[in-house]
Design an enzyme around this catalytic site. Structure first.
Site, short mmCIF file in Angstrom:
data_model
loop_
_atom_site.label_atom_id
_atom_site.label_comp_id
_atom_site.label_asym_id
_atom_site.label_seq_id
_atom_site.Cartn_x
_atom_site.Cartn_y
_atom_site.Cartn_z
N LYS A 90 -15.67 44.01 -27.22
CA LYS A 90 -16.17 42.63 -27.17
C LYS A 90 -15.76 41.94 -25.87
O LYS A 90 -16.59 41.32 -25.19
CB LYS A 90 -15.64 41.84 -28.38
CG LYS A 90 -16.18 40.42 -28.48
CD LYS A 90 -15.58 39.69 -29.67
CE LYS A 90 -15.91 40.37 -30.98
NZ LYS A 90 -15.42 39.62 -32.15
N LYS A 102 -5.51 43.16 -32.60
CA LYS A 102 -5.78 42.41 -33.83
C LYS A 102 -4.54 42.44 -34.69
O LYS A 102 -3.73 43.38 -34.61
CB LYS A 102 -6.95 43.02 -34.60
CG LYS A 102 -7.68 42.04 -35.51
CD LYS A 102 -8.55 41.09 -34.69
CE LYS A 102 -9.41 40.20 -35.58
NZ LYS A 102 -10.35 39.40 -34.78
N THR A 185 -16.88 29.94 -31.53
CA THR A 185 -17.53 31.12 -32.10
C THR A 185 -18.88 30.75 -32.69
O THR A 185 -19.90 31.41 -32.42
CB THR A 185 -16.65 31.78 -33.17
OG1 THR A 185 -15.35 32.05 -32.63
CG2 THR A 185 -17.27 33.08 -33.65
N SER A 347 -11.15 31.19 -25.88
CA SER A 347 -9.72 31.51 -25.88
C SER A 347 -9.27 31.90 -24.48
O SER A 347 -8.18 31.52 -24.05
CB SER A 347 -9.44 32.66 -26.86
OG SER A 347 -9.27 32.19 -28.18
#
Length: 414
Positions: A90, A102, A185, A347
């Protein structure tokens, strides 16, 4: 099929087109580090509770690793591993100087008090503080966490390492957070949905749209798309599907959700209420946005999907077998590693602002987000057209090729 296995399936399809040798494929796919920790806290009633936390650091060939932190009952190592891998591709697809990571804790935050969540967050930081940081691995909000959790995380981390707000993103604006991060998002999903629909020759005002999941991503996507003239005919949350054939009054839906004590649409009466899973199978939906959890469109329910376009607001909502069936039916799918990259993009803007000690305006954040998402979309679209492949395979090819190149330039291969 498990989450990481599904990710590997999509990876292998793209790697075949790139002619990457098997040993390098394995090196690119496998995480660099996986951490599992026990997190024990005292509950409000004085009893001890134990939880399991994870942090998977997938790849840092292109820069510090970046990835969310989720609190959810279904969090396990396989899911976190898959999501960390997806973050690597991504960040590469939207060309951010990051790798992928993550983290998460297997917990239902709705069953914990605010103070219990704070203690859980701080105890988790105590376990992993030495492997995260502004130059190594930068967490962010995800499912079940928010700006408040990020503020607690930062405060606890700084007790060990001193002042540095760039350690984490998605913080409150008052705590060195970026304007526009909360909407990022969902706004990114909206930007690319509009662009894709127009590229396919469809008109927004004639394209019925449904959004599964009405949390942070779904609400901001719904707002943007409603303002872009899409009839949003259905939205859903854990309380059910809310449907109106002529389009919901999204501002009114949002107001109702804000007033509900649990932030739900339960009791909303200005439409027809259907079971929660009914949204996926609505026959008058042209554009479907799954924005809840992963693995919701499978081989078992794919035949009920009538949408011509699917935009993956969630991570991994379409399983490989269902993806293949939908592709054969001519359904256009905008993959998660592009569609929901708006969050990690802003971010990155927040991290940059923290490093520069300079705050951008909301207009600048939105302008930079629009530019980044549109540029990435054009690259993926052109790759898809050039090679006659799906948008998903094109996005994976771009991400994998960029990481592969960075790995080679670092001198890690012969």
């Amino acid at each position: 099929m498990r989450a990481f296995e599904a990710t590997q399936t999509f990876f292998d399809m793209a790697a075949e087109h790139l002619n990457i040798e098997p040993a390098m494929r394995e090196a690119l796919l496998m995480p660099g580090r996986e951490i599992q920790v026990q997190v024990s806290i005292e509950m409000d009633d004085g009893k001890l509770a134990n939880f399991v936390g994870f942090r998977v650091q997938h790849d840092n060939a292109r820069g510090p690793m970046k990835g969310g932190l989720r609190f959810h009952p279904q969090v396990d190592l396989d899911e976190v591993r898959a999501l960390a891998c997806l973050m690597t591709w991504k960040t590469a697809v939207v060309n951010l100087p990051y790798g992928g990571a993550k983290g998460g804790i297997g917990v239902d935050p709705s069953k914990l008090s605010k103070r219990e969540i704070e203690r859980l967050t701080r105890a988790f930081v105590d376990q992993i503080h030495d492997i995260v940081g502004p130059d190594t691995d930068i967490p962010a909000p995800d499912m079940g966490t928010d700006h408040q959790v990020m503020a607690w995380f930062r405060n606890q981390w700084e007790k060990y390492h001193g002042f540095n707000p760039a350690v984490i993103t998605g913080k409150p604006v008052e705590e060195y957070g970026a304007r526009g991060r909360e909407e990022a998002t969902g706004r990114g999903v909206g930007i690319l949905t509009l662009k894709l629909v127009r590229r396919l020759g469809m008109k927004p005002e004639n394209s019925n749209l449904a959004i599964q999941g009405f949390g942070n991503v779904g609400t901001h996507a719904a707002k943007f798309l409603h303002e872009s003239q899409f009839p949003v005919v259905a939205v859903s949350d854990i309380s059910g599907t809310y449907y109106h054939p002529d389009g919901l009054d999204i501002p009114e839906v949002l107001r109702y959700k804000m007033k509900h004590p649990n932030g739900l649409l339960e009791g909303f009466e200005q439409c027809e209420r259907l079971p929660g899973d009914a949204l996926l199978a609505l026959k008058d939906v042209d554009v479907l946005i799954p924005a809840a959890i992963g693995g919701v469109i499978t081989e078992q329910n794919v035949d009920g999907i009538h949408a011509k376009v699917i935009v993956e607001g969630a991570n991994g909502p379409v399983m490989p077998a269902a993806d293949s069936i939908l592709q054969d039916r001519g359904v256009t799918i905008l993959p998660d590693i592009l569609a929901n990259a708006g969050g990690v993009t802003v971010s990155y803007f927040e991290w940059v602002q923290n490093r520069q000690h300079y705050r951008w305006s909301l207009d600048r954040v939105r302008q930079e987000l629009d530019h980044t998402m549109n540029e990435a979309f054009e690259t993926v679209w052109q790759t898809s057209q050039q090679h006659n492949i799906s948008l998903r395979t094109a996005a994976f090819m771009i991400g994998i090729a960029r990481v592969h190149r960075a790995t080679e330039l670092a001198g890690l291969t012969s």
